[in-house]
Design a protein around this motif. Structure first.
Motif, PDB file in Angstrom:
ATOM      1  N   ASN A  44       0.780  -1.383   0.060  1.00 51.38           N
ATOM      2  CA  ASN A  44      -0.023  -0.047   0.055  1.00 51.38           C
ATOM      3  C   ASN A  44       1.019   1.143   0.020  1.00 51.38           C
ATOM      4  O   ASN A  44       0.523   2.422  -0.708  1.00 51.38           O
ATOM      5  CB  ASN A  44      -0.845  -0.156   1.259  1.00 51.38           C
ATOM      6  N   ARG A  47       2.404   1.715  -3.340  1.00 49.61           N
ATOM      7  CA  ARG A  47       1.416   2.128  -4.339  1.00 49.61           C
ATOM      8  C   ARG A  47       1.028   3.835  -3.970  1.00 49.61           C
ATOM      9  O   ARG A  47       0.717   4.311  -4.900  1.00 49.61           O
ATOM     10  CB  ARG A  47       0.017   1.339  -4.382  1.00 49.61           C
ATOM     11  N   GLY A  50       3.571   5.860  -5.555  1.00 49.55           N
ATOM     12  CA  GLY A  50       3.505   5.726  -7.090  1.00 49.55           C
ATOM     13  C   GLY A  50       2.466   6.617  -7.317  1.00 49.55           C
ATOM     14  O   GLY A  50       2.491   7.588  -8.386  1.00 49.55           O
ATOM     15  N   MET A  51       1.220   6.751  -6.971  1.00 48.67           N
ATOM     16  CA  MET A  51       0.385   7.547  -7.238  1.00 48.67           C
ATOM     17  C   MET A  51       0.372   9.054  -6.766  1.00 48.67           C
ATOM     18  O   MET A  51       0.275   9.922  -7.751  1.00 48.67           O
ATOM     19  CB  MET A  51      -1.050   7.160  -6.254  1.00 48.67           C
ATOM     20  N   ALA A  54       2.928   9.887  -9.993  1.00 48.63           N
ATOM     21  CA  ALA A  54       2.227  10.298 -11.019  1.00 48.63           C
ATOM     22  C   ALA A  54       1.215  11.633 -11.104  1.00 48.63           C
ATOM     23  O   ALA A  54       1.246  12.100 -12.188  1.00 48.63           O
ATOM     24  CB  ALA A  54       1.153   9.037 -11.208  1.00 48.63           C
ATOM     25  N   ARG A  55       0.530  11.745 -10.026  1.00 53.22           N
ATOM     26  CA  ARG A  55      -0.304  13.058  -9.970  1.00 53.22           C
ATOM     27  C   ARG A  55       0.769  14.193 -10.065  1.00 53.22           C
ATOM     28  O   ARG A  55       0.372  15.405 -10.764  1.00 53.22           O
ATOM     29  CB  ARG A  55      -1.179  13.099  -8.532  1.00 53.22           C
ATOM     30  N   PRO A  85       3.739   1.711 -12.641  1.00 56.42           N
ATOM     31  CA  PRO A  85       2.808   0.522 -12.756  1.00 56.42           C
ATOM     32  C   PRO A  85       1.826   0.565 -11.409  1.00 56.42           C
ATOM     33  O   PRO A  85       2.351   1.060 -10.412  1.00 56.42           O
ATOM     34  CB  PRO A  85       3.571  -0.743 -13.026  1.00 56.42           C
ATOM     35  N   HIS A  86       0.749   0.010 -11.503  1.00 57.57           N
ATOM     36  CA  HIS A  86       0.226  -0.182 -10.424  1.00 57.57           C
ATOM     37  C   HIS A  86       0.469  -1.289  -9.132  1.00 57.57           C
ATOM     38  O   HIS A  86       0.068  -1.364  -8.038  1.00 57.57           O
ATOM     39  CB  HIS A  86      -1.603  -0.443 -10.524  1.00 57.57           C
ATOM     40  N   ALA A  87       1.121  -2.298  -9.808  1.00 59.92           N
ATOM     41  CA  ALA A  87       1.486  -3.323  -9.010  1.00 59.92           C
ATOM     42  C   ALA A  87       2.786  -4.098  -9.697  1.00 59.92           C
ATOM     43  O   ALA A  87       3.231  -3.589 -10.895  1.00 59.92           O
ATOM     44  CB  ALA A  87       0.442  -4.315  -8.716  1.00 59.92           C
ATOM     45  N   VAL A  97       6.964   0.733  -8.969  1.00 65.04           N
ATOM     46  CA  VAL A  97       5.719   0.745  -8.626  1.00 65.04           C
ATOM     47  C   VAL A  97       5.616   2.244  -7.593  1.00 65.04           C
ATOM     48  O   VAL A  97       4.667   2.805  -7.641  1.00 65.04           O
ATOM     49  CB  VAL A  97       5.127  -0.482  -7.368  1.00 65.04           C
ATOM     50  N   SER A  98       6.620   2.463  -6.717  1.00 68.31           N
ATOM     51  CA  SER A  98       6.653   3.671  -5.943  1.00 68.31           C
ATOM     52  C   SER A  98       7.102   4.890  -6.636  1.00 68.31           C
ATOM     53  O   SER A  98       7.231   6.099  -6.102  1.00 68.31           O
ATOM     54  CB  SER A  98       7.781   3.508  -5.058  1.00 68.31           C
TER      55      SER A  98
END
Length: 221
Positions: A44, A47, A50-51, A54-55, A85-87, A97-98
């Motif tokens: 978690n 991820r 990573g999110m 990405a944002r 990637p998401h995973a 991912v991160s």
């Protein structure tokens, strides 16, 4: 006395030296003794980073599109070729991912010359400078996330409150329709799918459920 022999030390992401990669704040890696560390928690966290990256990249691209078309074109192409990637699927790594791979790619890239259209000239884009701006944006968005997520308890209470009120409202409507069905047709099928005694039983059960939800809301608040 013999001196202890030291092998080569591999310095990895975020200065970690345990040879397993990734920042030290990933509590489930590197022999952590944190009793709350689990693979799910680490996943978690990866991820989430990573999110966040990405944002931040999307925000930077929007800004570049308004101020520097050449840099925006370069960064858009970089984002397309280095998707976060998401995973960890298809051979992906923790750093992928991160978002660490995404950022490190910019930091280790040299200047890029982009030819200008219809002009015998070029524009130089500095990827490491873009990476530094991306890191600044990550900090800003992190603060926004923390501020927004600090209201999670209130959000949970609001969701339960709305569900409770809707449940109670539908129960009252059901009970009224059941009474009308008894008067008009002597227990015929009532409006809204309720029937005489069954409607009353449903009403009582729903009111009890609403009372339970209200008790839970009081505990949240």
């Amino acid at each position: 006395a013999r001196r202890p022999r030291h092998g080569p030390v591999r310095v990895l992401a975020a200065g970690q030296k345990d040879g397993k990669g990734g920042p030290k704040n990933r509590t489930g890696r590197g022999g952590s003794t944190d009793p709350y560390s689990t693979p799910l928690r680490d996943g978690n966290r990866d991820r989430l980073y990573g999110m966040l990256t990405a944002r931040s990249a999307a925000t930077l691209l929007t800004y570049l599109s308004e101020t520097n078309k050449a840099a925006a074109g370069f960064f858009m192409e970089y984002m397309r070729n280095n998707i976060i990637p998401h995973a960890m699927n298809n051979g992906g790594t923790i750093a992928d991912v991160s978002g660490e791979t995404f950022i490190e790619g910019l930091l280790t890239m040299g200047p890029v010359h982009i030819d200008e259209k219809y002009r015998d000239n070029y524009v130089t884009v500095d990827p490491p400078a873009l990476a530094l701006r991306l890191l600044d944006i990550r900090l800003a968005i992190r603060d926004e996330y923390i501020a927004d997520l600090s209201h999670t308890r209130e959000e949970n209470a609001d969701i339960m409150k709305v569900a409770c009120l809707r449940n109670l409202e539908s129960s009252l409507v059901c009970n009224v329709d059941a009474d009308e069905g008894d008067e008009d047709g002597g227990g015929a099928e009532a409006k809204g799918g309720c029937e005489g005694r069954e409607g009353r039983a449903a009403f009582v059960s729903r009111v009890l459920a609403a009372a339970c939800v209200a008790f839970v809301l009081a505990a949240f608040l």
